[in-house]
Write a protein that holds these residues in place. Structure first.
Motif, PDB file in Angstrom:
ATOM      1  N   PRO A  54       0.679  -1.665  -0.190  1.00 54.29           N
ATOM      2  CA  PRO A  54       0.336  -0.021  -0.388  1.00 54.29           C
ATOM      3  C   PRO A  54       0.716   1.228   0.273  1.00 54.29           C
ATOM      4  O   PRO A  54       0.357   2.366   0.417  1.00 54.29           O
ATOM      5  N   ASN A  55       2.124   0.979  -0.361  1.00 52.01           N
ATOM      6  CA  ASN A  55       3.313   2.101   0.412  1.00 52.01           C
ATOM      7  C   ASN A  55       2.858   3.042  -1.907  1.00 52.01           C
ATOM      8  O   ASN A  55       3.801   4.016  -1.300  1.00 52.01           O
ATOM      9  N   SER A  56       3.211   2.307  -2.512  1.00 50.56           N
ATOM     10  CA  SER A  56       3.579   3.119  -3.577  1.00 50.56           C
ATOM     11  C   SER A  56       2.933   2.079  -4.951  1.00 50.56           C
ATOM     12  O   SER A  56       3.146   0.758  -4.738  1.00 50.56           O
ATOM     13  N   SER A  57       2.986   3.014  -5.714  1.00 50.79           N
ATOM     14  CA  SER A  57       2.696   2.053  -6.771  1.00 50.79           C
ATOM     15  C   SER A  57       2.651   3.536  -8.303  1.00 50.79           C
ATOM     16  O   SER A  57       1.969   4.396  -7.919  1.00 50.79           O
ATOM     17  N   ARG A  58       4.011   2.823  -8.801  1.00 48.91           N
ATOM     18  CA  ARG A  58       3.864   3.692 -10.061  1.00 48.91           C
ATOM     19  C   ARG A  58       4.892   2.709 -11.230  1.00 48.91           C
ATOM     20  O   ARG A  58       4.806   1.914 -11.247  1.00 48.91           O
ATOM     21  N   GLY A  59       4.435   3.510 -12.510  1.00 49.66           N
ATOM     22  CA  GLY A  59       4.581   2.901 -13.651  1.00 49.66           C
ATOM     23  C   GLY A  59       4.758   3.829 -14.629  1.00 49.66           C
ATOM     24  O   GLY A  59       4.781   4.852 -14.821  1.00 49.66           O
ATOM     25  N   THR A  60       4.939   2.509 -15.682  1.00 46.59           N
ATOM     26  CA  THR A  60       5.187   3.847 -17.424  1.00 46.59           C
ATOM     27  C   THR A  60       4.138   2.892 -18.506  1.00 46.59           C
ATOM     28  O   THR A  60       4.844   1.619 -18.205  1.00 46.59           O
ATOM     29  N   LEU A  61       3.737   3.409 -18.776  1.00 50.93           N
ATOM     30  CA  LEU A  61       3.232   2.866 -20.665  1.00 50.93           C
ATOM     31  C   LEU A  61       4.132   3.614 -21.490  1.00 50.93           C
ATOM     32  O   LEU A  61       4.545   4.429 -22.004  1.00 50.93           O
ATOM     33  N   LEU A  62       4.142   2.694 -22.665  1.00 47.56           N
ATOM     34  CA  LEU A  62       4.957   2.942 -23.595  1.00 47.56           C
ATOM     35  C   LEU A  62       3.882   3.103 -25.032  1.00 47.56           C
ATOM     36  O   LEU A  62       3.629   1.627 -25.029  1.00 47.56           O
ATOM     37  N   HIS A 208      -2.903   3.962  15.238  1.00 50.31           N
ATOM     38  CA  HIS A 208      -2.952   4.257  16.149  1.00 50.31           C
ATOM     39  C   HIS A 208      -4.670   3.445  16.753  1.00 50.31           C
ATOM     40  O   HIS A 208      -4.619   2.835  17.625  1.00 50.31           O
ATOM     41  N   THR A 209      -4.897   3.121  15.764  1.00 53.12           N
ATOM     42  CA  THR A 209      -6.301   2.616  15.919  1.00 53.12           C
ATOM     43  C   THR A 209      -6.697   1.616  15.290  1.00 53.12           C
ATOM     44  O   THR A 209      -7.975   1.085  15.111  1.00 53.12           O
ATOM     45  N   GLY A 210      -5.361   0.671  15.062  1.00 54.61           N
ATOM     46  CA  GLY A 210      -5.630  -0.830  13.855  1.00 54.61           C
ATOM     47  C   GLY A 210      -6.280  -0.966  13.338  1.00 54.61           C
ATOM     48  O   GLY A 210      -7.144  -1.827  12.884  1.00 54.61           O
ATOM     49  N   MET A 211      -6.295   0.621  12.101  1.00 54.26           N
ATOM     50  CA  MET A 211      -7.028   0.127  10.794  1.00 54.26           C
ATOM     51  C   MET A 211      -6.062   0.582   9.873  1.00 54.26           C
ATOM     52  O   MET A 211      -4.273   0.490  10.095  1.00 54.26           O
ATOM     53  N   ALA A 212      -6.482   0.112   9.161  1.00 53.82           N
ATOM     54  CA  ALA A 212      -5.319   0.433   6.992  1.00 53.82           C
ATOM     55  C   ALA A 212      -5.914   0.899   5.786  1.00 53.82           C
ATOM     56  O   ALA A 212      -7.001   1.019   6.305  1.00 53.82           O
ATOM     57  N   MET A 213      -4.694   1.006   5.050  1.00 53.14           N
ATOM     58  CA  MET A 213      -6.549   1.198   4.012  1.00 53.14           C
ATOM     59  C   MET A 213      -5.550   0.419   3.171  1.00 53.14           C
ATOM     60  O   MET A 213      -4.733  -0.024   2.740  1.00 53.14           O
ATOM     61  N   LYS A 214      -6.368   0.266   1.899  1.00 52.38           N
ATOM     62  CA  LYS A 214      -6.232  -0.038   0.661  1.00 52.38           C
ATOM     63  C   LYS A 214      -6.411   0.774  -0.642  1.00 52.38           C
ATOM     64  O   LYS A 214      -7.779   1.530  -0.426  1.00 52.38           O
ATOM     65  N   PHE A 215      -6.277   0.860  -1.776  1.00 48.67           N
ATOM     66  CA  PHE A 215      -6.381   1.256  -2.986  1.00 48.67           C
ATOM     67  C   PHE A 215      -7.134   0.283  -4.001  1.00 48.67           C
ATOM     68  O   PHE A 215      -6.303  -0.594  -4.622  1.00 48.67           O
ATOM     69  N   ARG A 216      -8.688   0.926  -4.628  1.00 47.47           N
ATOM     70  CA  ARG A 216      -9.303   0.564  -5.912  1.00 47.47           C
ATOM     71  C   ARG A 216      -9.423   1.205  -6.236  1.00 47.47           C
ATOM     72  O   ARG A 216      -9.057   2.094  -6.638  1.00 47.47           O
ATOM     73  N   SER A 217     -10.295   0.714  -7.536  1.00 44.66           N
ATOM     74  CA  SER A 217     -10.644   1.337  -8.832  1.00 44.66           C
ATOM     75  C   SER A 217     -11.959   2.745  -8.509  1.00 44.66           C
ATOM     76  O   SER A 217     -11.949   3.121  -8.731  1.00 44.66           O
TER      77      SER A 217
END
Length: 284
Positions: A54-62, A208-217
């Protein structure tokens, strides 16, 4: 939650099918679709996508720009759905990616090749780039809960979100929440420094509250991570000679080294490997 059809799931498990990639770019009323299907006519030549949880998402389209169709297009700021799929018995099926955004566009030309490269990033990378325009310093009388603060930071609401109101607002879905998330009030123990990345206070409140996050469309999902020891604990024991064979002594002697350390219940010093010939040194 990412849901796949049974036919697409079967195709993903098969190693014999040619994958299809569909890059869908949208911004306002403008949209462009580029497909990689393994044919010479594919506009999308290749892509590189680097993800670190969940910390990084990057790239390149050619993209192939031999016809100059992309030369006059400014695709920076477009939202990208990098859909991956297969041609199945149900037709062309794809799975949506998380929300991605085109950050840079570059054109390249060399003998026999004219291309356009689109550099993109995910929400986590954007949150790291977004900097607070001013400090946020609530008083001890502030009653905002961690949930209120996180939603303000991500939706750019009043309060903590105001110092990031020059940034992008995201759609947030709370899939599940901990007992503390909408109860704990950090009051004046919570601070945002001027120039602090938006990612930092969000992660602090979630941690601090025991939560997490994820990324979707459809944006950002907040949830309580679950851990099942019966499925996450893995015990590894040796069953053959390994790469490291430089330990010089064993007890009992002439025993295979791996067989001395494969016990399910610790046998203390009954079976020992040592790096000194007299076995008086350290043991393992």
């Amino acid at each position: 939650m990412l849901t796949l059809s049974s036919t697409l799931l079967t195709a993903q498990k098969s190693g014999s099918k040619q994958p299809r990639i569909r890059a869908e770019l949208t911004k306002g009323v403008d949209s462009y679709n580029y497909v990689f299907d393994g044919t010479a006519s594919s506009r999308l030549l290749k892509f590189k996508w680097e993800r670190n949880g969940p910390n990084s998402s990057r790239g390149t389209l050619l993209l192939n720009n031999s016809d100059q169709a992309l030369t006059s297009l400014d695709l920076r700021g477009f939202t990208l759905n990098l859909r991956r799929g297969f041609n199945t018995s149900a037709g062309n099926e794809y799975a949506d990616s998380e929300v991605l955004t085109v950050r840079r566009q570059k054109h390249y030309s060399q003998p026999g090749s004219v291309t356009c490269a689109l550099e993109f990033e995910g929400i986590a990378n954007a949150l790291m780039r977004h900097k607070a325009s001013a400090a946020y310093e609530p008083t001890s009388a502030n009653t905002n809960t961690a949930k209120t603060i996180v939603l303000a930071l991500l939706n750019l609401l009043t309060g903590a979100g105001a110092v990031y109101n020059h940034c992008t607002a995201y759609t947030v879905t709370v899939d599940s929440e901990s007992a503390l998330f909408d109860v704990w009030q950090p009051k004046d123990a919570f601070r945002i420094r001027k120039g602090e990345p938006r990612y930092s206070p969000v992660k602090t409140m979630l941690r601090h509250t025991g939560m997490a996050m994820k990324f979707r469309s459809d944006g950002i999902h907040l949830f309580v991570p679950t851990t099942n020891p019966s499925t996450t604990t893995e015990i590894l024991r040796p069953n053959a000679v390994g790469d490291e064979t430089n330990i010089r002594s064993e007890e009992p002697t002439s025993s295979a080294h791996w067989s001395i350390v494969d016990e399910a219940v610790a046998d203390d010093n009954d079976f020992v490997l040592a790096d000194e010939l007299d076995l008086a040194g350290w043991k393992r």
